[in-house]
Design a protein around this motif. Sequence first.
Motif, PDB file in Angstrom:
ATOM      1  N   THR A 413       1.652  -1.222   0.184  1.00 37.28           N
ATOM      2  CA  THR A 413       0.526  -0.344  -0.063  1.00 37.28           C
ATOM      3  C   THR A 413       0.643   1.146   0.018  1.00 37.28           C
ATOM      4  OG1 THR A 413      -2.057  -1.175   1.118  1.00 37.28           O
ATOM      5  CG2 THR A 413      -2.073   1.460   1.437  1.00 37.28           C
ATOM      6  N   ALA A 430       0.969   5.645   7.838  1.00 34.78           N
ATOM      7  CA  ALA A 430       1.856   4.306   7.530  1.00 34.78           C
ATOM      8  C   ALA A 430       2.103   3.425   9.156  1.00 34.78           C
ATOM      9  CB  ALA A 430       3.012   5.207   6.576  1.00 34.78           C
ATOM     10  N   VAL A 440       4.424  -1.080   3.869  1.00 31.03           N
ATOM     11  CA  VAL A 440       3.256   0.173   3.382  1.00 31.03           C
ATOM     12  C   VAL A 440       4.841   1.150   2.709  1.00 31.03           C
ATOM     13  CG1 VAL A 440       2.436   2.140   4.136  1.00 31.03           C
ATOM     14  CG2 VAL A 440       1.485   0.358   5.426  1.00 31.03           C
TER      15      VAL A 440
END
Length: 486
Positions: A413, A430, A440
């Motif tokens: 992500t 995050a 992340v």
Amino acid sequence: MTTVSTTEPTTPIERLRGMPDIGPEVYRRREAIRHTLQAILEQHGYQFIEPPVVEATELFLRKSGPERVAQIYALRYRNRDIALRPEHTASVLRYYVEELQNEPLPLRLAYVGPVFRYERPQAGRSRQFTELGCELLGAPSPYGDAEIVHLAVESVTALGLTPRLVVGHIGIVLEFLDRLPLRQRVRDWLLWSMERLRKGQPVDVDAALESLSGNERLVALYHELGHELRDISPERLERWVLGMLREVGVQLSGGSRTPEEIVAGVLAKLSRVQDREHILQAFAFTRELAALEGPPAEVLPQLRMLLDRHALDPTPIQQIEAVLQLLRAYGVEEDTVVLSPGMARGLHYYTGVLFEVYAAEQPHLQLCGGGRYDDLAQLLGARQPLPACGFSCGLERLTELARVPGPSLPDITLVAPVTQEAMPHAIATAEALRQRNVQVELDVRGRSPNANRRYARRRGISHVIFVEADGSTRVEQLPLRQDGQE
């Protein structure tokens, strides 16, 4: 030291030949294979250790064989001869001698790490590669041999490959050579030649004879000196010569033999003018042995006849038969085995059963190899004899050939602050996701939203979380990138 200006473009520095870069995809695939093989070894009770990459050069010179010695990256640093390890077995045995001699046997040790050999780069093999293997210390033949061979076969099978197992026994040729007054250099050449002959490669014994036995003038000189010195004991003569050479500063270290072995070899020549005959006799035997290769049912009777003809000890045949019988219990059928009693493997510390595993589809590409080395521990300083055997493989070659699905790309992500003021909230977002085991990436380049979308698509990232200056977030799911799209 040369100073380089930072305002002018400089010439790129190329990587050294044979020293590969491992990219992310190959790294992931190699690590998956490493985990698979580690799990197999751990299921059999092997514990992983990590010896140092740099060792004393002498560790690898004792019984490594001239072929391996020529491959060592060695240097003298602050008055010490040190080397990058070309293999793990000697380091594992050095560790045993230093730390484990009082432990109950057997010991099952395994390792994985980089090794360095200066050899011609080829498919699946470079000058730096990752070696994975194991050593079974304190297990006499044939039980230990069968376990190690089975582990090598199981490792190859677990990667979707069909193994082709080749088994030999170095004890046959060693017994024959021990009967002849041959110098170590000649024995090295004969073992090297036998391995070449086994692989169908040419060996010119006539061309090698002069350098191995000396020319006629040299032989005459040796004969004359040998006559003059015949009344002096060999031990006394060796002590004199070694002392003189050291006093005048002659360099005797750095090879595969100790200074004492070098001097003894030179002096042995003084009383041996019949080397040529013995070399030819030994070469004929190694050539005959190397020619024997095939299914055990065909090769064993021929091997038995060869040993009978030369009045050699039949114990190696009995050990091979016992290992083959035990391998059946592990599920390795005899019809999948090739017997090759002319195998030498290039390392002088082997003493018994040897083996190599190839991919059946590529019969000339070796995947694993190993064998028994009952004398190595004492050569490295152990108090007692230690029957031992082991095997190793190169992970990069296995990674190239393995027929198992590689690991999929991790689902990442991207967290992107919309403005500079939003960065603290983006960091907190995050970190919160990472606490939930989400992988992340955080945008640290201050890109615009559209630039972050383009970046995510190119990297195969399907989720982007945009973070506003007030801490609010907006999740966008991007379509998967098609080839040729940005």
